[in-house]
Design an enzyme around this catalytic site. Structure first.
Site, PDB file in Angstrom:
ATOM      1  N   GLU A   1       0.897  -1.175   0.000  1.00 51.10           N
ATOM      2  CA  GLU A   1       0.000   0.000   0.000  1.00 51.10           C
ATOM      3  C   GLU A   1       0.924   1.210   0.000  1.00 51.10           C
ATOM      4  OE1 GLU A   1      -3.275   0.116  -0.058  1.00 51.10           O
ATOM      5  OE2 GLU A   1      -3.910  -1.884   0.523  1.00 51.10           O
TER       6      GLU A   1
ATOM      7  N   CYS B   1      -2.336   9.345   2.367  1.00 52.20           N
ATOM      8  CA  CYS B   1      -1.983   8.735   1.079  1.00 52.20           C
ATOM      9  C   CYS B   1      -3.011   9.131   0.027  1.00 52.20           C
ATOM     10  CB  CYS B   1      -1.892   7.223   1.208  1.00 52.20           C
ATOM     11  SG  CYS B   1      -3.350   6.505   1.968  1.00 52.20           S
TER      12      CYS B   1
HETATM   13  P1  NAD Z   1       8.125   5.390   4.625  1.00 50.56           P
HETATM   14  O1  NAD Z   1       8.182   4.654   3.343  1.00 50.56           O
HETATM   15  O2  NAD Z   1       9.230   6.303   4.961  1.00 50.56           O
HETATM   16  O3  NAD Z   1       8.022   4.346   5.842  1.00 50.56           O
HETATM   17  C1  NAD Z   1       6.936   3.451   5.968  1.00 50.56           C
HETATM   18  C2  NAD Z   1       7.340   2.278   6.817  1.00 50.56           C
HETATM   19  O4  NAD Z   1       8.257   1.464   6.080  1.00 50.56           O
HETATM   20  C3  NAD Z   1       8.071   2.640   8.105  1.00 50.56           C
HETATM   21  O5  NAD Z   1       7.670   1.744   9.125  1.00 50.56           O
HETATM   22  C4  NAD Z   1       9.537   2.435   7.752  1.00 50.56           C
HETATM   23  O6  NAD Z   1      10.364   2.161   8.856  1.00 50.56           O
HETATM   24  C5  NAD Z   1       9.435   1.221   6.836  1.00 50.56           C
HETATM   25  N1  NAD Z   1      10.525   1.089   5.867  1.00 50.56           N
HETATM   26  C6  NAD Z   1      11.040   2.051   5.072  1.00 50.56           C
HETATM   27  N2  NAD Z   1      11.987   1.536   4.264  1.00 50.56           N
HETATM   28  C7  NAD Z   1      12.071   0.206   4.555  1.00 50.56           C
HETATM   29  C8  NAD Z   1      12.878  -0.857   4.074  1.00 50.56           C
HETATM   30  N3  NAD Z   1      13.780  -0.658   3.125  1.00 50.56           N
HETATM   31  N4  NAD Z   1      12.693  -2.082   4.604  1.00 50.56           N
HETATM   32  C9  NAD Z   1      11.756  -2.296   5.556  1.00 50.56           C
HETATM   33  N5  NAD Z   1      10.980  -1.313   6.067  1.00 50.56           N
HETATM   34  C10 NAD Z   1      11.131  -0.076   5.569  1.00 50.56           C
HETATM   35  O7  NAD Z   1       6.713   6.190   4.639  1.00 50.56           O
HETATM   36  P2  NAD Z   1       6.177   7.277   5.673  1.00 50.56           P
HETATM   37  O8  NAD Z   1       6.881   8.570   5.455  1.00 50.56           O
HETATM   38  O9  NAD Z   1       6.101   6.708   7.051  1.00 50.56           O
HETATM   39  O10 NAD Z   1       4.660   7.418   5.183  1.00 50.56           O
HETATM   40  C11 NAD Z   1       4.249   8.222   4.124  1.00 50.56           C
HETATM   41  C12 NAD Z   1       4.093   7.416   2.842  1.00 50.56           C
HETATM   42  O11 NAD Z   1       3.218   6.315   3.043  1.00 50.56           O
HETATM   43  C13 NAD Z   1       3.456   8.225   1.729  1.00 50.56           C
HETATM   44  O12 NAD Z   1       4.084   7.916   0.516  1.00 50.56           O
HETATM   45  C14 NAD Z   1       2.015   7.757   1.739  1.00 50.56           C
HETATM   46  O13 NAD Z   1       1.327   7.974   0.523  1.00 50.56           O
HETATM   47  C15 NAD Z   1       2.192   6.308   2.049  1.00 50.56           C
HETATM   48  N6  NAD Z   1       0.983   5.712   2.598  1.00 50.56           N
HETATM   49  C16 NAD Z   1       0.280   4.855   1.802  1.00 50.56           C
HETATM   50  C17 NAD Z   1      -0.912   4.314   2.268  1.00 50.56           C
HETATM   51  C18 NAD Z   1      -1.736   3.406   1.404  1.00 50.56           C
HETATM   52  O14 NAD Z   1      -2.626   2.753   1.944  1.00 50.56           O
HETATM   53  N7  NAD Z   1      -1.520   3.321   0.115  1.00 50.56           N
HETATM   54  C19 NAD Z   1      -1.351   4.604   3.567  1.00 50.56           C
HETATM   55  C20 NAD Z   1      -0.596   5.463   4.352  1.00 50.56           C
HETATM   56  C21 NAD Z   1       0.581   6.004   3.848  1.00 50.56           C
END
Ligand code: NAD
Length: 513
Positions: free
Chosen positions: A265, A299
Site C-alpha cells: 500500500e 496517502c
Molecule cells: P516510509 O516509506 O518512509 O516508511 C513506511 C514504513 O516502512 C516505516 O515503518 C519504515 O520504517 C518502513 N521502511 C522504510 N523503508 C524500509 C525498508 N527498506 N525495509 C523495511 N521497512 C522499511 O513512509 P512514511 O513517510 O512513514 O509514510 C508516508 C508514505 O506512506 C506516503 O508515501 C504515503 O502515501 C504512504 N501511505 C500509503 C498508504 C496506502 O494505503 N496506500 C497509507 C498510508 C501512507
C-alpha cells in the site's frame, strides 16, 4: 491562530492516555534511546527501547510457533471473539488512543477520533467475517465427484506501517489477519512507536480476557533495518507494507527473491476532475478537505485539481479564498477550532519548500499559502499554510508525491484530455470527478476512465470507508486491504476434488490402465 501547548502539557496528556491503555513502562528522555517525539512542539517525550535482531527473531519465532500449535486450529468464529473483545476495548479507549494519535502524528481531534473509529469499524467487520470465510463449490466434469475450494490460515503476517495512519492501517491488517487464523508481528513507523505500544497493550488485554494466546501478536520497534528483518525472514508468510513508493521498491524484490507474498500500500498522487456541470459548492468543500485536511499527509490527499477551463477561475478563486480562511485555524491539533495541525517534521517541511521552488521553476504560480507558521513559538515544530499552485502543464514535480499540503491546479478542455492528465502519473491510488453529467461520471468509472483503485463521484479523494477494498494500482503497489474480499490475501486456498464413486474417471477423458 490556536496557541501551542507546552511539551510538558503534551507529555502529561500522553502519559495518562498511555497508562489508561496499559502502557506504563516508558522512560524519560535521556538522549540515548530512540526518542518518541511530538510534532506539536517537535520535542522528544520518551525514550523507547528499540528491538535488536535477537528481539525480532524471538518475536517471529514465537508468532510462528503460536500459529502452528494453536491459532490456525482455533475455529474462525472463536478467533473472532478475540477481535470482538479488541473492538470493545477500542470503544472504551477511543479518546485515549485518539489523544496518542494527536500527540504522535499531530492529527486534529476529529481526524484522530475518526482514525480510531475506523479501527472499531474494521473489528466489527472482521467479527462478521469470522463466520464468512467462504470457499466455492464448482461443478465437477466427472460423475460422483465434488470439486470445491477451502481457505486456510497463511502463517505469520509481518505488518509494516507508515506514520500518517499509525493505528488504522494496523487494525485493517491485524483484525482481518487474526480472524483468518494468522499471527502478526508489527513494525510500526519509527515516528509513531507510542501508538503501537498502546494498541499492543489493548490487544494483549483482549487476548487475556478471552483466553487467546499472547503470542498471536508482537510489536518490534525500530526503523528500516528492523523492518528489513521481517522482509527477509521466510517464516513471514505475508509481508503487508504501507509507506512510500521508495520503500515498496526496496521491499518487493527482497520478498520476491524468497518467493514470499507481499501486500503493498504505497504512495498516491490523487486527482479530482471538476467538470463544468459540477455543483461547485460541494466540489470546493470536497477539494479543500481532500487537499488541506490532515495537513496534506494522507496517502489519499488530493494533490492535483484538474478543472474545466469554463469554471477554472471560479473554482480556483473559491479554493484560494477558503485557504486564506484556513490560516487562522492552523496550530494546536488538540484545540477544537484547529483545522490544520503540524507536519510530521523538518524533512516534510523541507520537501514542501523544495517542491514549491521546483513548481515555480517549472512555470507554476503560487496562488496562496506555502509559508511556515508558529516557528517562534515552536522552533522545532513545522506548521505550514496549505498551498495552491497554478501549473501550466503536468510537469515533473506534479507527477511526484510530495507528502505535504500542496494542491496543483491544471485546466482542461475535453474530458479525454482531463483523463490523459489524470492517468499520466506513476501512482494510481485515489481519484474523483465532480459532475452532474451521468455520462461523464460513468465514463470516469469505466475501464477507459480513471486507472486508480479508488474512483469516486461527487466526493473527494480521501476518507474511505472500511467496507470497500482499499488500495491502488501502478506504483501504489496493487495491494488491497480492509473490506470486501481483501481477506483472501491473508489466507491460502486449497482446491479439493473428492471422488465418492466406485470408478476412477480421469479429467479431460484421459484413459490410463
Ligand atoms: P516510509 O516509506 O518512509 O516508511 C513506511 C514504513 O516502512 C516505516 O515503518 C519504515 O520504517 C518502513 N521502511 C522504510 N523503508 C524500509 C525498508 N527498506 N525495509 C523495511 N521497512 C522499511 O513512509 P512514511 O513517510 O512513514 O509514510 C508516508 C508514505 O506512506 C506516503 O508515501 C504515503 O502515501 C504512504 N501511505 C500509503 C498508504 C496506502 O494505503 N496506500 C497509507 C498510508 C501512507
Amino acid at each position: 491562530m490556536p496557541a501551542l501547548p507546552s511539551t510538558d502539557h503534551v507529555l502529561e496528556r500522553a502519559t495518562s492516555a498511555l497508562q489508561r491503555c496499559g502502557v506504563d513502562h516508558l522512560t524519560e528522555v535521556t538522549g540515548t534511546g530512540h526518542p518518541a517525539r511530538t510534532p506539536i512542539t517537535g520535542e522528544a517525550l520518551f525514550d523507547v527501547a528499540v528491538s535488536d535482531p535477537a528481539d525480532v527473531e524471538r518475536a517471529i519465532g514465537a508468532a510462528d510457533a503460536c500459529f502452528r500449535t494453536a491459532w490456525r486450529d482455533t475455529p474462525a468464529p472463536a478467533r473472532g471473539q478475540l477481535v470482538r473483545r479488541l473492538g470493545e476495548l477500542l470503544r472504551e479507549h477511543k479518546g485515549d488512543l485518539a489523544d496518542i494519535v494527536t500527540v504522535e502524528a499531530g492529527k486534529i481531534r476529529s481526524e484522530a477520533a475518526g482514525e480510531v473509529q475506523e479501527m472499531i469499524d474494521i473489528c466489527d467487520f472482521a467479527v462478521g467475517l469470522s463466520r464468512q470465510l467462504y470457499g466455492r463449490t464448482m461443478a465437477s466434469e466427472r460423475p460422483g465427484h465434488r470439486l470445491m475450494e477451502t481457505w486456510h490460515p497463511l502463517g505469520v503476517v509481518g505488518v509494516v506501517t507508515a506514520f500518517n495512519f499509525p493505528v488504522a492501517v494496523w487494525a485493517w491488517n491485524t483484525a482481518v489477519a487474526l480472524v483468518c487464523g494468522d499471527t502478526v508481528v508489527w513494525k510500526p513507523s519509527e515516528l509513531t512507536p507510542l501508538t503501537a505500544l498502546a494498541c499492543h497493550a489493548l490487544l494483549a488485554r483482549a487476548a487475556a480476557d478471552v483466553g487467546a494466546p499472547a503470542d498471536v501478536h508482537h510489536v518490534v520497534v525500530g526503523g528500516r533495518d528492523t523492518g528489513a528483518l521481517l522482509v527477509d525472514d521466510p517464516r513471514v508468510a505475508l509481508l503487508s507494507a504501507t509507506g512510500s513508493v521508495r520503500m515498496g521498491r526496496e521491499v518487493a524484490p527482497r520478498v520476491a527473491a524468497r518467493l514470499g507474498r507481499c501486500l503493498l500500500e504505497l504512495g498516491g498522487n490523487n486527482a479530482a476532475v471538476v467538470a463544468p456541470s459540477a455543483d461547485l459548492d460541494l466540489a470546493v468543500r470536497g477539494v479543500v478537505f481532500g487537499a488541506a485536511g490532515t495537513a496534506g499527509q494522507r496517502c489519499t490527499t488530493l494533490r492535483r485539481l484538474i478543472v474545466h477551463e469554463d469554471v477554472a477561475e471560479a473554482v480556483t478563486d473559491r479554493v484560494v479564498e477558503t485557504y486564506a480562511r484556513l490560516r487562522s485555524r492552523i496550530g494546536d491539533p488538540f484545540d477544537d477550532t484547529t483545522l490544520v495541525g503540524p507536519l510530521i517534521g523538518e524533512g516534510a517541511y523541507r520537501a514542501m519548500a523544495q517542491a514549491l521552488d521546483q513548481a515555480t521553476a517549472e512555470g507554476g504560480t503560487v496562488l496562496g499559502g506555502g509559508a511556515r507558521c508558529l516557528e517562534k513559538e515552536a522552533p522545532d515544530a513545522y506548521y505550514v499554510e496549505p498551498a495552491v499552485v497554478s501549473m501550466p502543464r503536468q510537469s515533473d514535480i506534479v507527477r511526484q508525491e510530495t507528502f505535504a499540503p500542496i494542491l496543483y491546479v491544471l485546466t482542461y478542455r475535453t474530458l479525454e484530455e482531463a483523463l490523459a492528465v489524470h492517468n499520466g502519473v506513476p501512482q494510481g491510488l485515489s481519484s474523483s470527478i465532480f459532475t452532474r453529467d451521468q455520462r461523464e461520471a460513468e465514463l470516469f468509472m469505466s475501464a477507459a476512465g480513471s486507472d486508480c483503485g479508488i474512483v469516486n463521484v461527487n466526493i473527494g479523494t480521501s476518507g474511505a470507508e472500511i467496507g470497500g477494498a482499499f488500495g491502488g494500482e501502478k506504483a501504489t503497489g496493487g495491494g488491497r486491504e480492509s473490506g470486501s474480499d481483501a481477506w483472501r490475501a491473508y489466507m491460502r486456498r486449497a482446491t479439493n476434488t473428492v471422488n465418492y464413486s466406485t470408478e476412477l474417471p480421469l479429467a479431460q477423458g484421459v484413459s490410463f490402465l
